[in-house]
Motif scaffolding. Structure first.
Motif, PDB file in Angstrom:
ATOM      1  N   LEU A 144      56.288 -11.625 -71.679  1.00 14.73           N
ATOM      2  CA  LEU A 144      56.584 -11.189 -73.043  1.00 14.73           C
ATOM      3  C   LEU A 144      57.405  -9.912 -72.946  1.00 14.73           C
ATOM      4  N   THR A 145      58.560  -9.879 -73.606  1.00 19.52           N
ATOM      5  CA  THR A 145      59.462  -8.722 -73.515  1.00 19.52           C
ATOM      6  C   THR A 145      59.716  -8.132 -74.898  1.00 19.52           C
ATOM      7  N   LEU A 146      59.614  -6.817 -74.976  1.00 19.20           N
ATOM      8  CA  LEU A 146      59.931  -6.095 -76.215  1.00 19.20           C
ATOM      9  C   LEU A 146      60.941  -5.000 -75.895  1.00 19.20           C
ATOM     10  N   THR A 147      61.880  -4.801 -76.814  1.00 19.97           N
ATOM     11  CA  THR A 147      62.893  -3.749 -76.644  1.00 19.97           C
ATOM     12  C   THR A 147      62.492  -2.518 -77.448  1.00 19.97           C
ATOM     13  N   LEU A 148      62.486  -1.373 -76.792  1.00 19.75           N
ATOM     14  CA  LEU A 148      62.151  -0.118 -77.456  1.00 19.75           C
ATOM     15  C   LEU A 148      63.408   0.454 -78.106  1.00 19.75           C
ATOM     16  N   PRO A 149      63.306   0.973 -79.319  1.00 20.42           N
ATOM     17  CA  PRO A 149      64.496   1.483 -79.997  1.00 20.42           C
ATOM     18  C   PRO A 149      64.950   2.816 -79.426  1.00 20.42           C
ATOM     19  N   ALA A 150      66.249   3.035 -79.428  1.00 18.22           N
ATOM     20  CA  ALA A 150      66.782   4.356 -79.116  1.00 18.22           C
ATOM     21  C   ALA A 150      66.455   5.297 -80.279  1.00 18.22           C
ATOM     22  N   LEU A 151      66.332   6.576 -79.994  1.00 17.87           N
ATOM     23  CA  LEU A 151      65.950   7.530 -81.033  1.00 17.87           C
ATOM     24  C   LEU A 151      66.984   7.576 -82.153  1.00 17.87           C
ATOM     25  N   ARG A 152      68.239   7.325 -81.828  1.00 20.72           N
ATOM     26  CA  ARG A 152      69.285   7.350 -82.857  1.00 20.72           C
ATOM     27  C   ARG A 152      69.126   6.193 -83.856  1.00 20.72           C
ATOM     28  N   ASP A 153      68.320   5.170 -83.493  1.00 15.46           N
ATOM     29  CA  ASP A 153      68.111   4.038 -84.389  1.00 15.46           C
ATOM     30  C   ASP A 153      67.050   4.301 -85.445  1.00 15.46           C
ATOM     31  N   HIS A 154      66.288   5.382 -85.286  1.00 14.69           N
ATOM     32  CA  HIS A 154      65.284   5.727 -86.305  1.00 14.69           C
ATOM     33  C   HIS A 154      65.178   7.255 -86.448  1.00 14.69           C
ATOM     34  N   PRO A 155      66.291   7.900 -86.843  1.00 13.70           N
ATOM     35  CA  PRO A 155      66.296   9.372 -86.930  1.00 13.70           C
ATOM     36  C   PRO A 155      65.326   9.922 -87.959  1.00 13.70           C
ATOM     37  N   GLU A 156      64.959   9.120 -88.977  1.00 12.94           N
ATOM     38  CA  GLU A 156      64.035   9.618 -89.988  1.00 12.94           C
ATOM     39  C   GLU A 156      62.652   9.916 -89.425  1.00 12.94           C
ATOM     40  N   ASP A 157      62.348   9.390 -88.217  1.00 15.39           N
ATOM     41  CA  ASP A 157      61.056   9.673 -87.588  1.00 15.39           C
ATOM     42  C   ASP A 157      61.074  10.957 -86.776  1.00 15.39           C
ATOM     43  N   ILE A 158      62.252  11.517 -86.520  1.00 17.48           N
ATOM     44  CA  ILE A 158      62.351  12.678 -85.625  1.00 17.48           C
ATOM     45  C   ILE A 158      61.559  13.877 -86.131  1.00 17.48           C
ATOM     46  N   PRO A 159      61.613  14.258 -87.419  1.00 20.32           N
ATOM     47  CA  PRO A 159      60.816  15.416 -87.857  1.00 20.32           C
ATOM     48  C   PRO A 159      59.327  15.247 -87.593  1.00 20.32           C
ATOM     49  N   ALA A 175      64.905  23.493 -92.175  1.00 18.40           N
ATOM     50  CA  ALA A 175      66.285  23.462 -91.677  1.00 18.40           C
ATOM     51  C   ALA A 175      66.323  23.132 -90.190  1.00 18.40           C
ATOM     52  N   ALA A 176      65.342  23.617 -89.441  1.00 19.68           N
ATOM     53  CA  ALA A 176      65.287  23.316 -88.013  1.00 19.68           C
ATOM     54  C   ALA A 176      65.029  21.827 -87.784  1.00 19.68           C
ATOM     55  N   LEU A 177      64.115  21.259 -88.571  1.00 24.66           N
ATOM     56  CA  LEU A 177      63.822  19.828 -88.439  1.00 24.66           C
ATOM     57  C   LEU A 177      65.030  18.981 -88.812  1.00 24.66           C
ATOM     58  N   ASN A 178      65.793  19.423 -89.805  1.00 21.99           N
ATOM     59  CA  ASN A 178      67.005  18.684 -90.183  1.00 21.99           C
ATOM     60  C   ASN A 178      68.022  18.660 -89.042  1.00 21.99           C
ATOM     61  N   LEU A 179      68.154  19.787 -88.338  1.00 20.61           N
ATOM     62  CA  LEU A 179      69.070  19.827 -87.199  1.00 20.61           C
ATOM     63  C   LEU A 179      68.612  18.882 -86.096  1.00 20.61           C
ATOM     64  N   LEU A 180      67.318  18.877 -85.815  1.00 25.23           N
ATOM     65  CA  LEU A 180      66.790  17.968 -84.797  1.00 25.23           C
ATOM     66  C   LEU A 180      67.015  16.516 -85.197  1.00 25.23           C
ATOM     67  N   ARG A 181      66.811  16.230 -86.483  1.00 20.17           N
ATOM     68  CA  ARG A 181      66.971  14.858 -86.966  1.00 20.17           C
ATOM     69  C   ARG A 181      68.416  14.389 -86.835  1.00 20.17           C
ATOM     70  N   ASN A 182      69.353  15.242 -87.079  1.00 17.95           N
ATOM     71  CA  ASN A 182      70.758  14.839 -87.136  1.00 17.95           C
ATOM     72  C   ASN A 182      71.481  14.936 -85.794  1.00 17.95           C
ATOM     73  N   PHE A 183      70.770  15.379 -84.771  1.00 22.37           N
ATOM     74  CA  PHE A 183      71.374  15.483 -83.452  1.00 22.37           C
ATOM     75  C   PHE A 183      71.367  14.114 -82.768  1.00 22.37           C
ATOM     76  N   SER A 184      72.390  13.851 -81.961  1.00 19.94           N
ATOM     77  CA  SER A 184      72.462  12.585 -81.222  1.00 19.94           C
ATOM     78  C   SER A 184      71.768  12.766 -79.873  1.00 19.94           C
ATOM     79  N   TRP A 185      70.543  12.261 -79.759  1.00 20.00           N
ATOM     80  CA  TRP A 185      69.721  12.468 -78.570  1.00 20.00           C
ATOM     81  C   TRP A 185      70.043  11.405 -77.520  1.00 20.00           C
ATOM     82  N   ARG A 186      70.967  11.738 -76.608  1.00 20.97           N
ATOM     83  CA  ARG A 186      71.349  10.785 -75.565  1.00 20.97           C
ATOM     84  C   ARG A 186      70.168  10.472 -74.652  1.00 20.97           C
TER      85      ARG A 186
END
Length: 414
Positions: A262-277, A301-312
């Motif tokens: 059974l295989t499941l794919t984990l999402p990249a953080l950029r696919d669900h930025p609303e969860d970052i805060p 404001a700090a959480l907004n910056l974290l949310r909008n950053f592209s986390w490679r």
């Protein structure tokens, strides 16, 4: 003596318990609701909590679950109720409560229970980071539903995702309470029988298949052959493409087939930025609870910056950034300026030099454009609006261009 938090909406019970425990030499704090208890728990860090089950704003079981999910259940909790049932007591104990007192509470039983709760040799450590209290996005909510749906099965699960996905966070969502959790580093270094004895009935977790040596693969083949009989579930993760893993890195193809039933794919953080805060707040809270850093909290404001950053580097990079902010911020409130100071460490260096001039014009132009936009995105911390303005492009045109070049954006507008 100990600091004890008493949580009960009945003033008479609060005052009586406060008087009894104060006479025993304890420092007592009182809360008349779950809301007040949350605030006092965060501020005072009590050694023990006496928690009523029935309260007007939220019941004690819900508050207990919240503390357990956010890593705040680091102190013993004794539940109290005048209308308790065996089922309620069992549920509270399963979540993490140490004991259950039925009202009216006999004096000697109260003192004995409190004494027993405070007599532990070592403080309880914070639980690992959990998905239980996060999941605003449909991406994460749907994945949690799928994980819950297969949690009771015994079939092996392969999780696939990008670097830094923190697969253990998702694998632990499959873990049943009060069963073994055995990392591969422990199980595959033992002899086969020893590993089976330690892991029976639980989960054996392999955090990266590509890192297993030949000997570890042989041990895993032995364990996999016995897994069904001892009710051991195999959960593994890999960032590698299966074909490359088998053909280029020599991974045992039959073992891979067994692990990937059974295989499941984990999402990249950029696919669900609303969860970052929420995730960042939870990471920070766990650091504070573990006394890794002084009390800290994020400004909006700090959480907004974290949310909008592209986390490679996905969740691992976010976790690293939160740790850095927790240790290096000068104030209790981590502000936007703190985040802007730290984010450049997690921005990939654009390839602005060494462009091969021998390639065809179209490919050379794409290589230059990729380096050009990566450079400006790094300077502007991922702000699409500011990059579009600097580059003289409409935002919609810029989005299309970045997508064509394969550059993730995080979709930050401001």
């Amino acid at each position: 003596m100990a600091q004890i938090l008493v949580v009960d909406d009945e003033v008479g019970i609060r005052e009586l318990l406060s008087e009894i425990l104060s006479d025993e030499g304890h420092s007592v704090r009182l809360a008349d609701s779950a809301t007040a208890a949350r605030e006092l728990r965060a501020r005072e860090r009590p050694d023990l909590v006496l928690l009523d089950i029935w309260m007007p704003d939220a019941d004690g079981i819900t508050l207990l679950k919240e503390w357990a999910a956010t890593g705040q259940l680091t102190m013993p909790v004794i539940m109290m109720s005048g209308h308790g049932t065996i089922d309620t007591a069992v549920e509270a104990t399963r979540i993490g409560a140490m004991d259950f007192l039925e009202k009216p509470i006999a004096l000697q039983k109260l003192l004995a229970t409190v004494k027993r709760a405070l007599r532990r040799d070592e403080p309880r450590t914070a639980e690992p980071l959990s998905l239980a209290s996060v999941g605003r996005s449909s991406v994460l909510a749907d994945l949690k539903k799928r994980l819950s749906q297969i949690a009771g099965l015994g079939v092996p699960v392969l999780l696939r995702g990008e670097r830094g996905a923190m697969p253990e966070l998702f694998a632990r969502y499959l873990h049943q309470p009060n069963t073994p959790w055995v990392p591969a580093s422990q199980a595959l270094s033992d002899t086969g029988q020893d590993a089976l004895a330690h892991a029976a009935g639980g989960i054996l977790f392999i955090d990266e298949l590509a890192q297993l040596s030949r000997n570890q693969q042989k041990n895993l083949v032995f364990i996999a052959a016995k897994a069904d009989r001892i009710k051991l579930r195999l959960v593994s993760f890999s960032t590698e493409d299966p074909k490359r893993l088998i053909e280029s890195q020599g991974f045992d193809p039959q073992l891979f087939a067994r692990l990937s039933e059974l295989t499941l794919t984990l999402p990249a953080l950029r696919d669900h930025p609303e969860d970052i805060p929420d995730i960042a707040n939870l990471m920070l809270l766990q650091l504070v609870e573990a006394r890794y850093c002084p009390p800290r909290h994020f400004a909006t404001a700090a959480l907004n910056l974290l949310r909008n950053f592209s986390w490679r580097g996905n969740l691992e990079d976010l976790s690293s950034a939160v740790r850095s902010l927790a240790l290096t911020s000068l104030e209790e409130t981590i502000g936007a300026a703190d985040v802007e100071r730290v984010l450049p460490q997690y921005t990939p260096r654009p390839s602005t030099v060494g462009l091969p001039l021998g390639m065809p014009l179209r490919e050379a132009r794409e290589a230059f454009e990729r380096a050009y936009f990566e450079h400006h995105l790094a300077l502007e911390h991922g702000s699409i609006a500011r990059v579009a303005e600097k580059c003289g492009l409409e935002r919609t045109h810029l989005y299309r261009k970045l997508k064509a070049l394969g550059i993730p954006t995080g979709r930050r507008e401001e």
